[in-house]
Design an enzyme around this catalytic site. Structure first.
Site, PDB file in Angstrom:
ATOM      1  CG  HIS A  76      -1.696   1.221   1.441  1.00 21.01           C
ATOM      2  ND1 HIS A  76      -1.419   2.110   2.452  1.00 21.01           N
ATOM      3  CD2 HIS A  76      -2.744   1.752   0.755  1.00 21.01           C
ATOM      4  CE1 HIS A  76      -2.259   3.122   2.400  1.00 21.01           C
ATOM      5  NE2 HIS A  76      -3.070   2.938   1.387  1.00 21.01           N
ATOM      6  CD  GLU A  79      -2.829   2.557  -3.607  1.00 20.40           C
ATOM      7  OE1 GLU A  79      -3.454   3.631  -3.556  1.00 20.40           O
ATOM      8  OE2 GLU A  79      -3.156   1.543  -2.949  1.00 20.40           O
ATOM      9  CG  HIS A  80      -0.029   6.267  -0.476  1.00 15.19           C
ATOM     10  ND1 HIS A  80      -0.527   7.372   0.177  1.00 15.19           N
ATOM     11  CD2 HIS A  80      -0.932   5.275  -0.281  1.00 15.19           C
ATOM     12  CE1 HIS A  80      -1.688   7.059   0.748  1.00 15.19           C
ATOM     13  NE2 HIS A  80      -1.953   5.787   0.491  1.00 15.19           N
ATOM     14  CD  GLU A 156      -4.868   5.416   3.573  1.00 10.97           C
ATOM     15  OE1 GLU A 156      -5.524   4.475   3.077  1.00 10.97           O
ATOM     16  OE2 GLU A 156      -3.857   5.911   3.016  1.00 10.97           O
TER      17      GLU A 156
END
Length: 457
Positions: A76, A79-80, A156
Site C-alpha cells: 500500500h 501504491e502511494h 490514513e
C-alpha cells in the site's frame, strides 16, 4: 407480526419480469480479446462501443499478502509512492495530466493485487498508456518524499482504523482468523512496521514485483483489439521482464482445530454486534461450483430484508435490527464466510448469538425454499446485466479475477455456474463451511459502566 411471504412472491414476479425485459438486449458473453506480449504482460480488451470512453487499468499480481516479513503495509505504501514522479513526469503530473484531459485516475491495494487506473475519453488512451508504462520502470523517489508519504499513510491509518472501533475490531478478528496465512495482517500494515518502511524497502519491492511479466493490462470501452495491441506493444512491449520473478508462494494455513472467540470493548461503540466468520474455499479456476453455492447461500441467509436471517430475527422474533451474511469468493487463497447480527435494544450479545445459531440450525433442517432460490438467482442475473453498463465495473471484473488465479473463461462461465446451483449444492456447502473449529466469533461492545469507571481511575 409482519408477514413477508406475499412480498417475496410479488418481488419474485417483478424481478422475473425485469430480467426477461432486459434479456433480449444483452450479450451471452462480454466481447473480450486476450493476448500476451513477448515480455509476458497479459492484455485483456473488453469492447463496449456505446460511449466514447476507455478504462485503462494495470493490475499487478502482488498485494499485502505477498509482503516480506516485518514490512506490513509496503504494498500500500508503494501504491502511494507511485504518484511521486519519474525521470520525465514531475510528482503528481500524471494525475494532473489526466484531469486536464477530462479524465480521472486512482489506485488501490488488496491482499492479492495492486491496481492503477485512468478513465478517459477513448482518444486519450495513447496518452495514459504512455505515462503508466513510464512509471512501471522509471519511478524516482526523493528521500524527503518517502518520509512525507509515510506520514500520510500513518495518518490514513489513524483516520480509518485507530479512530474507528469497528475497524479495530475487524482487524483484531481477522488476525485471529488466520493462524499462519498473511491474510491475518492488515492491508494498510501494523503501525509499528509502517513506521520503519523506507526508500530502500519500497524500491526493492518495486523492482521485484512491478514488471510486465507480473502485470495484466485491462482496457475496456470504446476500443478495438488491434488498436490496443499496437499501443501496448509500443508502450509496454519494450519494457524488460524480470527473469527472477518467482511463483507466488505464501505461508498456508495448518488445520484449524479450535474455535476462537474475542470480545472487543471500546467506549466509542454506539451499537454492539455479533460477527462470526468461517474460513471458506475461494473460487477455483475450472471448478467454481462450490464458490457459486456459497455465494447464493450468503444471499439466502443475509442478502437484505427478504433473507432468512432477516425474516426470523428481525421481523418474526424482533431480536435484531440488522442481519447480514457475506462471502467473497474472489481470493487467491482461502477466504471467509461471515454472519453479522446487530441486536435490538434490550437483547444481549449472548442472546443474539444463541438466536443466530438456532436460526442457522433451523435453516439447515428445513432446507431451501425453491421460490427463494429462484428470487436470488434472478437478482444475481440482474446485477450482472447492470454491471455491463459500466466499463469500470467490466474492467474490474476481469482484472480482479485474473490476479487471483482465474481466467477469462472462468469469468464468462460464472453467471451460468451460478444459475446451475441446486438446493443440494447449497446445503452441502453450508454443512462443510459451518464448522465451528474453523470459526472466529467476535463481540463488539462498549465497556460496562463499572469497567469504564475502572479505566478512568
Amino acid at each position: 407480526m409482519l408477514r413477508l411471504v406475499p412480498l417475496r412472491a410479488a418481488f419474485l414476479a417483478l424481478t422475473v419480469t425485469f430480467v426477461l425485459a432486459l434479456a433480449p438486449g444483452t450479450r451471452a458473453d462480454d466481447t473480450v480479446t486476450h493476448f500476451t506480449l513477448d515480455n509476458g504482460m497479459e492484455v485483456v480488451v473488453i469492447e463496449d462501443h456505446r460511449a466514447p470512453v476507455a478504462m485503462h487499468m494495470v493490475w499487478y499480481r502482488v498485494g499485502a499478502a505477498d509482503e516480506p516479513p516485518g514490512q506490513s503495509g509496503i504494498a500500500h505504501f508503494l501504491e502511494h509512492l507511485m504518484f511521486k514522479g519519474t525521470e520525465t513526469l514531475a510528482p503528481g503530473e500524471l494525475s494532473r495530466t489526466v484531469a486536464r484531459n477530462g479524465g480521472r485516475d486512482n489506485a488501490f491495494t488488496s491482499y492479492d493485487y495492486t491496481a492503477y487506473f485512468q478513465r478517459v475519453a477513448a482518444d486519450r488512451l495513447d496518452l495514459v498508456m504512455g505515462m503508466e508504462a513510464d512509471r512501471m520502470v522509471n519511478l524516482r523517489l526523493a528521500p524527503e518524499a518517502v518520509a512525507t508519504e509515510r506520514d500520510v499513510v500513518l495518518e490514513e491509518r489513524n483516520q480509518r482504523t485507530e479512530n474507528n472501533p469497528s475497524a479495530l475490531f475487524r482487524e483484531q478478528k481477522n488476525a485471529a482468523q488466520y493462524l499462519n496465512h498473511p491474510y491475518g495482517v492488515p492491508i494498510i500494515g501494523w503501525r509499528h512496521e509502517i513506521e520503519t518502511l523506507d526508500r530502500e524497502a519500497a524500491l526493492a519491492f518495486y523492482e521485484r514485483f512491478y514488471t510486465p511479466n507480473n502485470a495484466i493490462l485491462v482496457v475496456a470501452g470504446d476500443v478495438r483489439p488491434d488498436e490496443v495491441r499496437a499501443l501496448a506493444e509500443e508502450h509496454y512491449g519494450p519494457l524488460p521482464a524480470n527473469p527472477d520473478l518467482a511463483d507466488r508462494a505464501r505461508p498456508q494455513e495448518p488445520p484449524q482445530l479450535a474455535e476462537r472467540r474475542l470480545v472487543f470493548e471500546d467506549p466509542r461503540v454506539a451499537q454492539p454486534w455479533v460477527n462470526r466468520s468461517y474460513t471458506a474455499p475461494a473460487r477455483e479456476s475450472g471448478a467454481q461450483e462450490k464458490a457459486a453455492a456459497l455465494n447464493i447461500l450468503a444471499e439466502l441467509l443475509g442478502g437484505g430484508t427478504t433473507s432468512y436471517l432477516a425474516e426470523k430475527l428481525q421481523f418474526d422474533d424482533e431480536i435484531a435490527v440488522h442481519t447480514s451474511a457475506y462471502y467473497d469468493g474472489l481470493s487467491l487463497d482461502d477466504t471467509t464466510f461471515s454472519l453479522i447480527v446487530v441486536p435490538a435494544d434490550g437483547v444481549s450479545l449472548q442472546q443474539a448469538e444463541d438466536e443466530m445459531d438456532a436460526t442457522l440450525a433451523q435453516f439447515l433442517e428445513e432446507g431451501i425454499d425453491s421460490e427463494d432460490l429462484d428470487r436470488v438467482k434472478m437478482q444475481l442475473r440482474a446485477a450482472q446485466v447492470y454491471a455491463r453498463d459500466d466499463v469500470e465495473r467490466l474492467a474490474n471484473r476481469y482484472g480482479q479475477a485474473m490476479t487471483q488465479g482465474l481466467t477469462v473463461a472462468d469469468v464468462q462461465a460464472w453467471p451460468d455456474v451460478l444459475q446451475s446451483v441446486t438446493e443440494d449444492d447449497i446445503l452441502a456447502a453450508a454443512q462443510e463451511v459451518f464448522d465451528r473449529r474453523r470459526a472466529v466469533t467476535g463481540w463488539l461492545n462498549a465497556p460496562s459502566e463499572t469497567a469504564q469507571e475502572e479505566i478512568i481511575q
